[in-house]
Write a protein that holds these residues in place. Structure first.
Motif, PDB file in Angstrom:
ATOM      1  N   SER A  39       0.834  -1.215   0.000  1.00 47.32           N
ATOM      2  CA  SER A  39       0.000   0.000   0.000  1.00 47.32           C
ATOM      3  C   SER A  39       0.863   1.256   0.000  1.00 47.32           C
ATOM      4  O   SER A  39       0.637   2.190   0.783  1.00 47.32           O
ATOM      5  N   LEU A  40       1.833   1.284  -0.865  1.00 50.29           N
ATOM      6  CA  LEU A  40       2.769   2.400  -0.905  1.00 50.29           C
ATOM      7  C   LEU A  40       2.076   3.690  -1.314  1.00 50.29           C
ATOM      8  O   LEU A  40       1.134   3.691  -2.127  1.00 50.29           O
ATOM      9  N   LYS A  41       2.549   4.773  -0.730  1.00 50.13           N
ATOM     10  CA  LYS A  41       2.007   6.100  -0.979  1.00 50.13           C
ATOM     11  C   LYS A  41       3.099   6.996  -1.556  1.00 50.13           C
ATOM     12  O   LYS A  41       4.287   6.762  -1.301  1.00 50.13           O
ATOM     13  N   PRO A  42       2.739   8.035  -2.284  1.00 50.97           N
ATOM     14  CA  PRO A  42       3.767   8.953  -2.799  1.00 50.97           C
ATOM     15  C   PRO A  42       4.660   9.511  -1.697  1.00 50.97           C
ATOM     16  O   PRO A  42       5.851   9.731  -1.924  1.00 50.97           O
ATOM     17  N   GLU A  43       4.108   9.710  -0.515  1.00 47.77           N
ATOM     18  CA  GLU A  43       4.915  10.244   0.593  1.00 47.77           C
ATOM     19  C   GLU A  43       5.922   9.234   1.143  1.00 47.77           C
ATOM     20  O   GLU A  43       6.751   9.585   1.985  1.00 47.77           O
ATOM     21  N   ASP A  44       5.872   7.991   0.671  1.00 43.22           N
ATOM     22  CA  ASP A  44       6.890   7.008   1.038  1.00 43.22           C
ATOM     23  C   ASP A  44       8.147   7.145   0.186  1.00 43.22           C
ATOM     24  O   ASP A  44       9.143   6.459   0.421  1.00 43.22           O
ATOM     25  N   THR A  45       8.100   8.013  -0.812  1.00 44.41           N
ATOM     26  CA  THR A  45       9.258   8.229  -1.676  1.00 44.41           C
ATOM     27  C   THR A  45      10.431   8.751  -0.862  1.00 44.41           C
ATOM     28  O   THR A  45      10.313   9.751  -0.149  1.00 44.41           O
ATOM     29  N   ALA A  46      11.554   8.057  -0.957  1.00 46.90           N
ATOM     30  CA  ALA A  46      12.741   8.409  -0.175  1.00 46.90           C
ATOM     31  C   ALA A  46      13.872   7.454  -0.538  1.00 46.90           C
ATOM     32  O   ALA A  46      13.655   6.450  -1.232  1.00 46.90           O
ATOM     33  N   VAL A  47      15.055   7.779  -0.049  1.00 44.50           N
ATOM     34  CA  VAL A  47      16.151   6.818  -0.065  1.00 44.50           C
ATOM     35  C   VAL A  47      16.061   6.007   1.223  1.00 44.50           C
ATOM     36  O   VAL A  47      15.999   6.587   2.311  1.00 44.50           O
ATOM     37  N   TYR A  48      16.030   4.716   1.092  1.00 41.98           N
ATOM     38  CA  TYR A  48      15.907   3.825   2.242  1.00 41.98           C
ATOM     39  C   TYR A  48      17.280   3.242   2.581  1.00 41.98           C
ATOM     40  O   TYR A  48      17.965   2.698   1.708  1.00 41.98           O
ATOM     41  N   TYR A  49      17.652   3.363   3.845  1.00 45.35           N
ATOM     42  CA  TYR A  49      18.961   2.922   4.316  1.00 45.35           C
ATOM     43  C   TYR A  49      18.811   1.756   5.288  1.00 45.35           C
ATOM     44  O   TYR A  49      17.975   1.785   6.200  1.00 45.35           O
TER      45      TYR A  49
END
Length: 120
Positions: free
Chosen positions: A84-94
């Motif tokens: 259920s990904l949302k546009p606000e989940d956009t990021a670099v994940y570390y």
């Protein structure tokens, strides 16, 4: 030398899913906690989820019910299942690991990051 290698990022439409993986390698005697953090442009890095060697998990409120963290201790690998990904989940994940080597105890190591982009 310890390395954390992440994989699984990419571009997905809103509502879609992605699975991130992170494998720790090198002279590792043990890993206490592994986790995922993220950093969006112009924002500070923030915790997404962590998991201890015993399987205890912790999630940020904004991913509860959507993301699941898991771990295979024998492989020094941690996963992040993102639904259920949302546009606000956009990021670099570390990826992060709190681990012990022959020369250091409970030291934080970081992966290089993997980009996750969620389109509207």
């Amino acid at each position: 030398q310890v390395q954390l290698a992440e994989s699984g990022g990419g571009l997905v439409q809103a509502g879609g899913s992605l699975r991130l993986s992170c494998a720790a390698s090198g002279s590792i005697l043990g890993i206490r906690t592994m986790g995922w953090y993220r950093q969006a442009p112009g924002k500070q890095r923030e915790l997404v989820a962590t998991i201890t060697s015993g399987g205890n998990t912790k999630y940020a409120d904004f991913v509860k019910g959507r993301f699941t963290i898991s771990r295979v201790n024998a492989k020094n690998t941690v996963y992040l299942e993102m639904n259920s990904l949302k546009p606000e989940d956009t990021a670099v994940y570390y990826c992060n690991a709190d681990l012990t080597t022959p020369t250091a105890v409970f030291v934080d190591y970081w992966g290089q990051g993997t980009q996750v982009t969620v389109s509207p």
